[in-house]
Design a protein around this motif. Structure first.
Motif, PDB file in Angstrom:
ATOM      1  N   VAL A  46      68.667  32.571  11.794  1.00 48.40           N
ATOM      2  CA  VAL A  46      67.720  32.119  10.277  1.00 48.40           C
ATOM      3  C   VAL A  46      66.411  33.504  10.621  1.00 48.40           C
ATOM      4  CG1 VAL A  46      65.902  30.765   9.329  1.00 48.40           C
ATOM      5  CG2 VAL A  46      68.128  29.722  10.076  1.00 48.40           C
ATOM      6  N   GLY A  47      66.034  33.331  11.887  1.00 49.02           N
ATOM      7  CA  GLY A  47      64.780  34.707  11.858  1.00 49.02           C
ATOM      8  C   GLY A  47      65.449  35.786  12.004  1.00 49.02           C
ATOM      9  N   ALA A  48      65.943  36.387  11.645  1.00 44.26           N
ATOM     10  CA  ALA A  48      66.559  37.779  11.775  1.00 44.26           C
ATOM     11  C   ALA A  48      66.530  37.493   9.695  1.00 44.26           C
ATOM     12  CB  ALA A  48      67.556  37.912  11.810  1.00 44.26           C
ATOM     13  N   ALA A  49      66.748  36.331   9.196  1.00 46.50           N
ATOM     14  CA  ALA A  49      67.295  35.917   7.298  1.00 46.50           C
ATOM     15  C   ALA A  49      65.471  36.440   6.911  1.00 46.50           C
ATOM     16  CB  ALA A  49      68.147  34.964   7.354  1.00 46.50           C
ATOM     17  N   VAL A  50      64.702  35.503   8.073  1.00 46.63           N
ATOM     18  CA  VAL A  50      63.409  35.359   7.658  1.00 46.63           C
ATOM     19  C   VAL A  50      62.475  36.654   7.504  1.00 46.63           C
ATOM     20  CG1 VAL A  50      61.283  34.210   8.394  1.00 46.63           C
ATOM     21  CG2 VAL A  50      63.135  32.793   8.396  1.00 46.63           C
ATOM     22  N   ILE A  51      62.511  37.427   8.519  1.00 48.12           N
ATOM     23  CA  ILE A  51      62.108  38.620   8.038  1.00 48.12           C
ATOM     24  C   ILE A  51      62.228  39.837   6.786  1.00 48.12           C
ATOM     25  CG2 ILE A  51      61.858  41.039   9.546  1.00 48.12           C
ATOM     26  CD1 ILE A  51      60.796  38.916  10.984  1.00 48.12           C
ATOM     27  N   GLY A  52      63.296  39.252   6.871  1.00 43.64           N
ATOM     28  CA  GLY A  52      63.801  40.128   5.682  1.00 43.64           C
ATOM     29  C   GLY A  52      63.824  39.334   4.104  1.00 43.64           C
ATOM     30  N   ILE A  53      63.338  38.122   4.190  1.00 45.55           N
ATOM     31  CA  ILE A  53      62.689  37.585   3.704  1.00 45.55           C
ATOM     32  C   ILE A  53      60.959  37.793   2.714  1.00 45.55           C
ATOM     33  CG2 ILE A  53      62.002  35.074   1.508  1.00 45.55           C
ATOM     34  CD1 ILE A  53      64.509  34.176   3.582  1.00 45.55           C
ATOM     35  N   ILE A  54      60.752  38.378   4.134  1.00 42.43           N
ATOM     36  CA  ILE A  54      58.942  37.958   4.221  1.00 42.43           C
ATOM     37  C   ILE A  54      59.150  39.701   3.585  1.00 42.43           C
ATOM     38  CG2 ILE A  54      57.223  38.695   5.606  1.00 42.43           C
ATOM     39  CD1 ILE A  54      57.869  36.340   7.459  1.00 42.43           C
ATOM     40  N   ALA A  55      60.029  40.927   4.119  1.00 43.84           N
ATOM     41  CA  ALA A  55      59.977  41.302   3.572  1.00 43.84           C
ATOM     42  C   ALA A  55      59.893  42.258   2.480  1.00 43.84           C
ATOM     43  CB  ALA A  55      60.576  42.961   3.759  1.00 43.84           C
ATOM     44  N   ILE A  56      60.498  41.530   1.258  1.00 43.77           N
ATOM     45  CA  ILE A  56      61.269  41.066   0.320  1.00 43.77           C
ATOM     46  C   ILE A  56      59.658  41.280  -1.099  1.00 43.77           C
ATOM     47  CG2 ILE A  56      62.605  40.809  -1.337  1.00 43.77           C
ATOM     48  CD1 ILE A  56      65.021  40.860   0.368  1.00 43.77           C
ATOM     49  N   SER A  57      59.535  39.572  -0.256  1.00 41.99           N
ATOM     50  CA  SER A  57      58.016  39.825  -0.736  1.00 41.99           C
ATOM     51  C   SER A  57      57.287  39.962  -0.676  1.00 41.99           C
ATOM     52  CB  SER A  57      58.129  38.065  -0.648  1.00 41.99           C
ATOM     53  OG  SER A  57      59.116  36.878  -0.077  1.00 41.99           O
ATOM     54  N   ALA A  58      56.501  40.081   0.143  1.00 41.24           N
ATOM     55  CA  ALA A  58      55.765  41.319   0.267  1.00 41.24           C
ATOM     56  C   ALA A  58      56.139  42.467  -0.461  1.00 41.24           C
ATOM     57  CB  ALA A  58      55.301  41.708   1.829  1.00 41.24           C
ATOM     58  N   TYR A  59      57.206  43.522  -0.542  1.00 36.92           N
ATOM     59  CA  TYR A  59      56.925  43.920  -2.034  1.00 36.92           C
ATOM     60  C   TYR A  59      57.222  43.936  -3.504  1.00 36.92           C
ATOM     61  CZ  TYR A  59      59.828  47.500  -4.690  1.00 36.92           C
ATOM     62  OH  TYR A  59      59.835  48.589  -6.056  1.00 36.92           O
ATOM     63  N   LYS A  60      57.993  42.882  -3.802  1.00 36.78           N
ATOM     64  CA  LYS A  60      57.560  42.210  -5.089  1.00 36.78           C
ATOM     65  C   LYS A  60      55.730  41.989  -4.907  1.00 36.78           C
ATOM     66  CE  LYS A  60      61.925  40.097  -5.638  1.00 36.78           C
ATOM     67  NZ  LYS A  60      63.055  38.624  -5.765  1.00 36.78           N
ATOM     68  N   LEU A  61      55.040  41.127  -4.498  1.00 38.74           N
ATOM     69  CA  LEU A  61      53.699  40.715  -4.139  1.00 38.74           C
ATOM     70  C   LEU A  61      52.735  41.746  -4.570  1.00 38.74           C
ATOM     71  CD1 LEU A  61      51.557  37.908  -4.305  1.00 38.74           C
ATOM     72  CD2 LEU A  61      51.700  38.897  -1.492  1.00 38.74           C
ATOM     73  N   THR A  62      53.230  43.322  -3.284  1.00 42.07           N
ATOM     74  CA  THR A  62      52.639  44.600  -3.909  1.00 42.07           C
ATOM     75  C   THR A  62      52.470  45.161  -4.805  1.00 42.07           C
ATOM     76  OG1 THR A  62      52.706  44.627  -1.348  1.00 42.07           O
ATOM     77  CG2 THR A  62      52.274  47.100  -3.193  1.00 42.07           C
ATOM     78  N   ALA A  63      53.532  45.578  -5.034  1.00 39.73           N
ATOM     79  CA  ALA A  63      53.953  44.895  -6.401  1.00 39.73           C
ATOM     80  C   ALA A  63      53.246  45.047  -8.223  1.00 39.73           C
ATOM     81  CB  ALA A  63      55.755  45.855  -7.463  1.00 39.73           C
ATOM     82  N   LYS A  64      53.927  43.728  -8.135  1.00 44.60           N
ATOM     83  CA  LYS A  64      52.931  43.246  -8.900  1.00 44.60           C
ATOM     84  C   LYS A  64      51.499  43.337  -9.091  1.00 44.60           C
ATOM     85  CE  LYS A  64      53.684  38.818 -11.423  1.00 44.60           C
ATOM     86  NZ  LYS A  64      54.693  37.022 -11.199  1.00 44.60           N
ATOM     87  N   SER A  65      50.986  42.486  -7.905  1.00 44.61           N
ATOM     88  CA  SER A  65      49.907  42.434  -7.675  1.00 44.61           C
ATOM     89  C   SER A  65      48.857  43.911  -7.725  1.00 44.61           C
ATOM     90  CB  SER A  65      49.200  41.796  -6.135  1.00 44.61           C
ATOM     91  OG  SER A  65      49.522  40.395  -6.246  1.00 44.61           O
ATOM     92  N   ILE A  66      49.157  45.336  -7.318  1.00 44.13           N
ATOM     93  CA  ILE A  66      48.248  45.982  -7.308  1.00 44.13           C
ATOM     94  C   ILE A  66      48.489  47.062  -8.546  1.00 44.13           C
ATOM     95  CG2 ILE A  66      47.853  48.048  -6.019  1.00 44.13           C
ATOM     96  CD1 ILE A  66      48.482  46.742  -3.773  1.00 44.13           C
ATOM     97  N   GLY A  67      50.134  46.858  -8.788  1.00 46.82           N
ATOM     98  CA  GLY A  67      50.748  48.080  -9.692  1.00 46.82           C
ATOM     99  C   GLY A  67      49.537  49.832  -9.722  1.00 46.82           C
ATOM    100  N   LYS A  68      49.232  49.669 -10.574  1.00 45.87           N
ATOM    101  CA  LYS A  68      48.825  51.207 -11.030  1.00 45.87           C
ATOM    102  C   LYS A  68      47.152  51.401 -10.295  1.00 45.87           C
ATOM    103  CE  LYS A  68      52.575  52.971 -13.765  1.00 45.87           C
ATOM    104  NZ  LYS A  68      53.000  54.149 -14.460  1.00 45.87           N
ATOM    105  N   ASP A  69      46.527  50.490 -10.097  1.00 46.24           N
ATOM    106  CA  ASP A  69      45.031  50.100  -9.838  1.00 46.24           C
ATOM    107  C   ASP A  69      44.518  50.919  -8.855  1.00 46.24           C
ATOM    108  OD1 ASP A  69      42.454  49.114  -9.365  1.00 46.24           O
ATOM    109  OD2 ASP A  69      42.615  48.137 -11.015  1.00 46.24           O
TER     110      ASP A  69
END
Length: 285
Positions: free
Chosen positions: A119-142
């Motif tokens: 599961v550890g390998a999958a956890v890293i992938g999930i965190i990476a995807i979530s970090a990308y989505k959170l960055t795009a949604k929270s910061i946008g073009k500001d």
């Protein structure tokens, strides 16, 4: 507000069930709540759900758990919020405590470790995807938010730790740029933030030299994590790593990865990993 078409007990039962069988992390859990409570059962209006989700995203702490608390509050106030929150978190908490007891008693359990490492390998992938989505949604073009993001990321990479004051100063900076209060820097007065900043080094020095009992240290650290880490439950993982492994040395790296894996393979909020971590450090208390 019209009378609800469901009882408090029904809401508590639903949250307990979701906390028991709801897999997939925060994004999946808030999706289940919308599907079940807004679309199918029509207990919660679309407007109330969106308001709760927005507030949960704005506040620090776990996204899914805070939304559950808000939905309990909508029709039943503080009592509903309290019971819904407890019902949602308690099942997964009991699960991770039981896993922690088995993990400790049997030196990690070979079969359990095999599951964790996979599961550890999958956890890293999930965190990476979530970090990308959170960055795009929270910061946008500001541009201002991007500047803060890059500076905070750079400091975190260099220091290999999450510094709470960076988060607080970032929030105050955007506040002062976007909506500066006129009375804050009045004539003949010392800026309030300057006074506060002057006190921070001495306060930090006092805290650092006190040898607090371990349980109190655990309580303070996780309260700090809940109060200052924004985003979904996954956003708290690097903060926990810096404190639990690097700063306090309560767990080693393998134990921490196992703790995160436990949260990912059990239902309920991902942040429940703190229950497993706490058990490994100091047992049931």
């Amino acid at each position: 507000m019209s009378a609800p078409n469901y009882s408090l007990w029904q809401m508590v039962q639903y949250m307990a069930k979701l906390g028991t069988i709801g897999f997939g992390g925060p994004v999946a859990l808030v999706g289940y709540m919308h599907r079940d409570l807004v679309e199918q059962r029509k207990w919660i209006s679309e407007a109330d759900y969106k308001e709760g989700l927005t507030l949960a995203q704005l506040m620090p702490g776990p996204l899914a758990a805070q939304l559950a608390i808000y939905l309990g509050y909508v029709h039943f106030g503080n009592l509903g919020a309290t019971l819904a929150g407890i019902a949602f978190v308690l099942p997964s908490f009991l699960m991770v405590v039981a896993l922690g007891a088995a993990y400790t008693a049997y030196g990690g359990l070979s079969w359990m470790q095999a599951v964790f490492y996979g599961v550890g390998a999958a956890v890293i992938g999930i965190i990476a995807i979530s970090a990308y989505k959170l960055t795009a949604k929270s910061i946008g073009k500001d541009w201002l938010l991007w500047a803060i993001y890059l500076i905070a990321a750079g400091v975190t990479v260099v220091t290999e730790s999450e510094i709470v004051w960076i988060f607080l100063v970032s929030g105050v900076l955007v506040w002062l740029v976007r909506a500066p209060p006129k009375s804050l820097f009045g004539k003949g007065s010392t800026p309030a933030m300057a006074v506060l900043a002057g006190q921070l080094p001495s306060a930090a020095g006092v805290v650092s030299v006190v040898d607090w009992p371990q349980l109190f240290q655990i309580g303070v650290f996780f309260a700090e994590a809940g109060a200052f880490v924004f985003g979904s439950g996954l956003a708290i993982v690097p903060f926990l790593y810096a404190g639990v492994v690097n700063e306090h040395h309560w767990l080693n790296e393998r134990q921490f990865i196992d703790a995160v894996a436990v949260a990912m393979i059990t239902p309920g909020p991902v942040v429940i990993t703190v229950g497993f971590i706490g058990y490994l450090i100091a047992g049931v208390p």
